[in-house]
Scaffold this active site. Structure first.
Site, mmCIF file in Angstrom:
data_model
loop_
_atom_site.group_PDB
_atom_site.id
_atom_site.type_symbol
_atom_site.label_atom_id
_atom_site.label_comp_id
_atom_site.label_asym_id
_atom_site.label_seq_id
_atom_site.Cartn_x
_atom_site.Cartn_y
_atom_site.Cartn_z
ATOM 1 N N ASP A 103 29.990 46.698 137.752
ATOM 2 C CA ASP A 103 31.436 45.514 138.099
ATOM 3 C C ASP A 103 32.838 46.644 138.177
ATOM 4 O O ASP A 103 33.481 45.901 137.280
ATOM 5 C CB ASP A 103 31.355 44.245 136.789
ATOM 6 N N LYS A 105 34.857 46.580 140.370
ATOM 7 C CA LYS A 105 35.660 46.055 141.655
ATOM 8 C C LYS A 105 37.500 47.311 141.616
ATOM 9 O O LYS A 105 38.198 47.553 141.861
ATOM 10 C CB LYS A 105 36.633 45.452 140.825
ATOM 11 N N GLY A 107 39.910 49.003 143.939
ATOM 12 C CA GLY A 107 40.539 48.486 144.577
ATOM 13 C C GLY A 107 41.677 49.664 144.862
ATOM 14 O O GLY A 107 42.801 49.763 144.250
ATOM 15 N N TYR A 327 33.637 27.477 136.030
ATOM 16 C CA TYR A 327 31.420 27.203 135.950
ATOM 17 C C TYR A 327 31.628 25.616 137.162
ATOM 18 O O TYR A 327 32.169 24.995 136.834
ATOM 19 C CB TYR A 327 31.278 26.863 134.790
HETATM 20 O O1 S5P Z 1 35.426 35.895 140.660
HETATM 21 C C1 S5P Z 1 34.832 36.095 140.195
HETATM 22 C C2 S5P Z 1 33.897 37.782 139.767
HETATM 23 C C3 S5P Z 1 33.601 38.549 138.695
HETATM 24 S S1 S5P Z 1 32.451 39.926 138.844
HETATM 25 N N1 S5P Z 1 34.607 35.775 138.769
HETATM 26 C C4 S5P Z 1 34.041 36.122 137.208
HETATM 27 O O2 S5P Z 1 34.109 36.365 136.254
HETATM 28 N N2 S5P Z 1 33.629 37.989 137.386
HETATM 29 C C5 S5P Z 1 32.429 38.774 136.493
HETATM 30 O O3 S5P Z 1 32.060 37.929 136.189
HETATM 31 C C6 S5P Z 1 33.627 39.147 134.668
HETATM 32 O O4 S5P Z 1 34.495 40.153 135.309
HETATM 33 C C7 S5P Z 1 32.419 38.354 134.845
HETATM 34 O O5 S5P Z 1 32.028 39.563 134.199
HETATM 35 C C8 S5P Z 1 31.441 37.758 134.482
HETATM 36 C C9 S5P Z 1 31.466 36.289 134.417
HETATM 37 O O6 S5P Z 1 31.597 35.910 132.971
HETATM 38 P P1 S5P Z 1 31.103 34.460 132.483
HETATM 39 O O7 S5P Z 1 31.301 35.025 130.752
HETATM 40 O O8 S5P Z 1 32.132 33.537 132.397
HETATM 41 O O9 S5P Z 1 29.773 34.008 132.503
#
Ligand code: S5P
Length: 377
Positions: A103, A105, A107, A327
């Site tokens: 991941d 990203k 840029g 979420y």
């Molecule tokens: O919009 C985004 C894009 C990404 S890739 N929102 C995110 O949360 N992520 C990634 O997904 C973030 O960098 C993290 O590694 C993961 C979410 O983690 P969680 O613990 O919140 O489920």
């Protein structure tokens, strides 16, 4: 959620059907893997040591189809190309049947992202099947990453070993150190110049210098590449071949965080870039499916996913993390939004038993997919 996308043929299509239509070799593979493992779950392995990363990948591997990494937050990442953390993750990926998604990203301008992808200590392209790009710099970043991947792909089948030795064949000769003393020549090696040069007509050996160049090509998937990795790491997940060597890109087209600056126009520009690079772009990091034109068949992978606390009703709304993360539940993201793969980090990592929790997420996300396409479980 975008109503037009919900009427798109891919919304109701099974992953098996989408595998048949997929033009990107890695997307075809991923769809088949999803059907085989009955999983549309990606673990976001946001742990801070290499030991934890490998342990969690081994434990959760059976439940997932993609393991997402942030290599730059892992302490003790071993950069050795054949025996390091990337290679070890690769062995676990083969054993449990999942793809590795860094991941990162990307840029930046094209030439910089190419180097970030292929060079440095991490050499991300060597171990990550999938990476993602932030589209802020524009389409050129996608083109540049695609070019870098194509160059890497054309070289990857063969590891080239070159050894040079300088010296004379006579008894009082001196030898300079070999530049690459390790490998013995392989059967396919060719020696230059021909051995007839080895006779020096009685001239003093120390003046005569013969250069022997040995170049050998070895298939990169040779078992030798597994050597140095623990015993058993050559095991391969049953029921499907190993992934193709083609690399894939996801475009970060929408974000899960509150107040992010991505607009509809920006997302649309991401979709257009994907359409122009279909043989490299597999899909998006997005909050919903972005397939809208008839020919679109992009994979949507969605972060910001958690299940409600035990005993609570799944009304699709889950509290955020207090740091901007929002979420949604698998049933909302996959069932209503048409996302294909949910990305879950802390929902699994912080559970009392991450293994049990990962299975729970796998079942729920798969059920949401089955319900969406009208398939009986
Ligand atoms: O919009 C985004 C894009 C990404 S890739 N929102 C995110 O949360 N992520 C990634 O997904 C973030 O960098 C993290 O590694 C993961 C979410 O983690 P969680 O613990 O919140 O489920």
């Amino acid at each position: 959620m975008c109503a037009a996308s919900n009427r798109h043929p891919t919304f109701k299509a099974s992953f098996a059907e989408r595998a048949n239509n997929a033009t990107h070799p890695l997307a075809n593979y991923l769809f088949r893997l999803m059907e085989l493992k009955k999983s549309n779950l990606c673990l976001s392995a946001d742990v801070t040591s290499a030991r934890e990363l490998l342990t969690i990948a081994d434990r959760i591997g059976p439940s997932i189809v993609v393991l997402k990494t942030h290599y730059d937050l892992v302490a003790g990442w071993d950069f050795h190309p054949q025996t390091g953390t990337g290679a070890k993750l690769g062995a676990l990926a083969r054993r449990h049947g999942f793809l590795i998604f860094e991941d990162r990203k990307f840029g930046d301008i094209g030439s910089t992202v190419q180097l970030q992808y292929t060079a440095g200590n991490a050499r991300i392209i060597d171990w990550a099947h999938i990476v993602n790009v932030n589209m802020i710099p524009g389409k050129a970043a996608v083109t540049a990453l695609q070019q870098a991947a194509a160059r890497w792909r054309s070289r990857v089948n063969y590891e080239v070993r070159t050894s040079v030795s300088v010296g004379t064949p006579v008894s009082d000769s001196f030898d300079e150190e070999d530049e690459n003393p390790t490998p013995a020549p392989l059967p396919s090696s060719k020696e230059l110049p021909p051995p007839s040069n080895l006779h020096n007509n009685g001239r003093k050996g120390s003046i005569v210098s013969i250069t022997t160049l040995t170049q050998s090509f070895e298939p990169v998937d040779s078992p030798r590449f597994a050597s140095g990795i623990a015993e058993g790491d050559e095991l391969v997940y049953a029921g499907i071949e190993e992934p193709p060597w083609e690399r894939g890109l996801l475009i970060l087209a929408q974000m899960s965080s509150a107040g992010n600056l991505i607009t509809k126009e920006y997302t649309q520009a991401c979709v257009e870039a994907a359409r122009e690079h279909k043989d490299f772009v597999m899909g998006f990091i997005s909050q919903e499916t972005l397939n809208s034109e008839q020919a679109d068949d992009f994979i949507s992978m969605t972060p910001g996913c958690q299940l409600p606390p035990e005993g609570d009703e799944d009304d699709g709304n889950i509290a955020g993390d207090g740091l901007g993360q929002q979420y949604n539940t698998p049933s909302k993201l996959v069932g209503l939004g048409g996302s294909d793969i949910v990305i879950v980090g802390r929902g699994i990592l912080k559970a009392a038993s991450p293994q049990v929790e990962a299975e729970q997420y796998r079942r729920k996300a798969w059920k949401a997919y089955q319900t969406r396409i009208g398939q009986q479980s």
